[in-house]
Design an enzyme around this catalytic site. Structure first.
Site, PDB file in Angstrom:
ATOM      1  N   CYS A  35       1.176  -2.068  22.146  1.00 30.29           N
ATOM      2  CA  CYS A  35      -0.064  -1.452  22.740  1.00 30.29           C
ATOM      3  C   CYS A  35      -1.217  -1.367  21.854  1.00 30.29           C
ATOM      4  O   CYS A  35      -1.265  -1.607  20.726  1.00 30.29           O
ATOM      5  CB  CYS A  35       0.504  -0.091  23.262  1.00 30.29           C
ATOM      6  SG  CYS A  35       1.732  -0.261  24.668  1.00 30.29           S
ATOM      7  N   ASP A  36      -2.213  -0.694  22.391  1.00 27.33           N
ATOM      8  CA  ASP A  36      -3.480  -0.482  22.186  1.00 27.33           C
ATOM      9  C   ASP A  36      -4.046  -0.212  20.710  1.00 27.33           C
ATOM     10  O   ASP A  36      -4.797  -1.029  20.240  1.00 27.33           O
ATOM     11  CB  ASP A  36      -4.171   0.496  22.821  1.00 27.33           C
ATOM     12  CG  ASP A  36      -4.111   0.429  24.415  1.00 27.33           C
ATOM     13  OD1 ASP A  36      -3.270   0.177  24.754  1.00 27.33           O
ATOM     14  OD2 ASP A  36      -5.140   0.483  25.087  1.00 27.33           O
ATOM     15  N   LYS A  37      -3.342   0.660  20.187  1.00 31.93           N
ATOM     16  CA  LYS A  37      -3.623   1.191  18.743  1.00 31.93           C
ATOM     17  C   LYS A  37      -2.691   0.639  17.618  1.00 31.93           C
ATOM     18  O   LYS A  37      -2.962   0.429  16.578  1.00 31.93           O
ATOM     19  CB  LYS A  37      -3.936   2.504  18.546  1.00 31.93           C
ATOM     20  CG  LYS A  37      -4.845   3.227  19.391  1.00 31.93           C
ATOM     21  CD  LYS A  37      -6.131   2.299  19.631  1.00 31.93           C
ATOM     22  CE  LYS A  37      -7.031   2.937  20.646  1.00 31.93           C
ATOM     23  NZ  LYS A  37      -6.737   2.401  22.269  1.00 31.93           N
TER      24      LYS A  37
ATOM     25  N   SER B 145     -11.332   1.865  28.534  1.00 32.00           N
ATOM     26  CA  SER B 145      -9.957   1.422  28.330  1.00 32.00           C
ATOM     27  C   SER B 145     -10.228  -0.090  28.556  1.00 32.00           C
ATOM     28  O   SER B 145     -11.311  -0.489  29.343  1.00 32.00           O
ATOM     29  CB  SER B 145      -9.366   1.867  29.599  1.00 32.00           C
ATOM     30  OG  SER B 145      -7.973   0.951  29.979  1.00 32.00           O
TER      31      SER B 145
END
Length: 575
Positions: free
Chosen positions: A121-123, A481
């Site tokens: 995921c993102d981070k 996002s």
């Protein structure tokens, strides 16, 4: 394997070293083998992390098979989706630095021979890649793959419409809400749109840090386990040859990654993460590099939110290797990758192995053909997907994902509606206080302001409001996002909390922007058009009033908002 164990000298210094490992279940032979750090983001926090322990079990088998001994460590991540609309969102970007720091600690206790990383995921993905760069030991990254599609080929972002209607009387039934909750996230894996999670899986592969073909494998398929096993085997080869991240993530590799990012329509957060990752390697990437590449690379990924199809279909269509094959005349094919071979050699190997045809049959299950999901270069209708803007509101730059914005809004002039936090802006949309043509300004949400939260609740509220969709833009020093749709300009730098021009815009001023000209300017004061020179004088006068005092914070958020670099510099820490 004849590889010399890196930690052997340290073991001779203190007998307890071996005793402690043997007390953890290792035997006398294990402590002599090459030792591999397995670092994952496993945890019960969200679907992108909950299945990673299963992948690491396969990695262990691969490491054992090739004569090494693995040691499992965990630094779990947190989910943007659970942080929407409340103070928790302010911690999300700061978590990237915390995860990176924790992995650095794990990797620095004694000299590991290699490291395998896994996240979805993102981070956590950029955090793990930053840690690999910082430690610079042989490393390989395993993407956690994509979750299953929702009903009617939907994604978890149905939440935007659901959440907006929940706040408007009589707009939704309890049954609709319950049905979404039961079907919105049907499996483990990253959300199945090309948000930041999916983008960063792709970037890891494009940089050469993940095995070819491994980004966005459906998380419920056996294939993701096979790739994980192969990663465990491959790390032993990388350790033996001492192939390190600094030899893989070179200037040319970053150029490849930006080209892939441009071609697939990746998240604007990719600009932040790639810039911050490059800094870990001593590579300073100017914003103009992204803009220059986006001017010339065809946008060939037909993937939501910039396109029509979901990430599962993208992988079935050939994923990142197919995009690389289409762009091969533009890429640096001689860069080294974690396979131990160059990008060009990887593409040849995949061709010989039948990779491109093996999974294409799954597309038929959805009534799709490959060229509907990944356009041939000759059929691309636009260049790039992201633009870097400058002007009197963004002297150091701002970013827009024009690929997810209707062409009619690539250029716009409107009345500023100014808010000092996202929550107030969101409520203004919910209460129907925003008019067609307005440009919403959300400030004090940059790295120094509040930690740089994303504005997804507000952008989704705009596009889900039929009266506002396609006519209202948003400008912010915060971020978005990867799922953001519509005219959304973020990363405005310098940010308001650092005294940037955005801090001195007032309700009723006129803002103008142009994707074509790459400009973002304040062009009017209180509804009256002015020259740019006149605007400059007004801004100088308003600056005398100073910025709004920032709240006192504690702990990690205090450190982050005090020390973070600007968004255009990657929003990490110096040095």
């Amino acid at each position: 394997m004849n590889m010399k164990q890196k930690s052997a000298p340290q073991r001779e210094l203190w007998a307890q070293f071996d005793a402690l490992q043997m007390g953890s279940g290792w035997d006398e032979e294990d402590i002599k083998k090459p030792q591999i750090l397995l670092e994952d983001a496993y945890g019960d926090s969200h679907p992108g992390s909950v299945h990673l322990s299963g992948l690491m079990e396969q990695v262990k088998y691969g490491v054992f098979e090739k004569g090494g001994h693995p040691a499992g460590y965990h630094t779990t991540d947190i989910c943007d989706g659970c942080a929407q609309g409340h103070n928790g969102m302010n911690y999300i970007l700061a978590s990237r630095e915390a995860i990176c720091d924790m992995i650095e600690l794990h990797g620095s206790v004694y000299p590991w021979d290699g490291m395998v990383l896994a996240s979805s995921c993102d981070k956590s993905i950029p955090a793990q890649l930053k840690a690999a760069a910082r430690l610079d030991i042989p490393s390989i990254f395993i993407p956690g793959g994509s979750m299953r599609n929702g009903p009617g080929m939907t994604t978890s972002l149905v939440a935007g419409d659901i959440s907006l209607r929940q706040k408007r009387e009589g707009a939704i039934t309890p049954q609709e809400i319950r049905d979404y909750k039961l079907t919105g996230c049907p499996s483990a894996g990253a959300c199945t749109f090309l948000g930041t999670a999916s983008t960063m899986q792709c970037m890891a592969e494009a940089l050469g840090m993940a095995l070819p073909g491994s980004a966005l494998i459906p998380a419920t398929m056996r294939d993701i386990l096979a790739w994980a096993r192969r990663a465990g085997q491959t790390i032993m080869k990388l350790a033996e040859k001492d192939i390190r991240p600094s030899q893989i993530m070179t200037k040319e590799a970053f150029e490849n990654a930006i080209m892939i990012h441009s071609a697939i329509g990746g998240s604007t957060n990719g600009v932040i993460h790639l810039t911050s990752l490059a800094r870990e390697l001593g590579l300073l990437m100017a914003p103009e590099k992204f803009d220059e590449i986006n001017h010339r690379i065809p946008h060939i990924g037909n993937i939501t939110p910039s396109g029509q199809h979901l990430t599962e279909a993208f992988w079935f269509a050939g994923g990142i290797p197919m995009v690389e094959r289409e762009l091969r005349d533009l890429l640096h094919l001689d860069v080294m990758t974690v396979s131990g071979r160059t990008l060009g050699e990887n593409l040849e190997d995949l061709e010989k192995d039948g990779f491109y045809e093996r999974y294409a049959g799954y597309l038929g299950n959805y009534g799709l053909k490959r060229e509907q999901v990944i356009f041939p270069v000759s059929e691309a209708v636009e260049k790039g997907s992201i633009a870097v803007m400058r002007g009197n509101l963004a002297p150091e730059g701002a970013v827009i994902k024009y690929a997810a914005c209707i062409r009619e809004m690539w250029e716009h002039k409107g009345r500023a509606r100014v808010f000092d936090c996202e929550e107030d802006a969101y409520q203004s949309v919910v209460k129907k206080e925003i008019r067609k043509g307005d440009i919403i300004v959300i400030r004090y949400e940059g790295p120094r302001g509040s930690g740089m939260p994303e504005m997804l609740m507000t952008t989704e509220a705009i596009v889900c409001d039929h009266e506002l969709n396609g006519s209202v833009a948003l400008v912010t020093d915060g971020r978005f996002s990867g799922a953001t749709r519509g005219p959304a300009i973020g990363h405005v730098s310098p940010e308001a909390a650092a005294g940037g021009p955005l801090a001195f815009v007032r309700d009723g001023d006129i803002i103008s922007y142009s994707v074509k000209d790459r400009t973002l300017n304040l062009t009017g004061i209180q509804g009256e058009e002015r020259t740019l020179k006149e605007i400059e004088k007004v801004l100088e006068e308003r600056k005398k009033e100073g910025i709004i005092p920032r709240p006192k914070r504690k702990g990690i958020l205090a450190r982050y908002t005090r020390d973070a670099l600007s968004a255009m510099e990657g929003a990490g820490y110096e040095g």
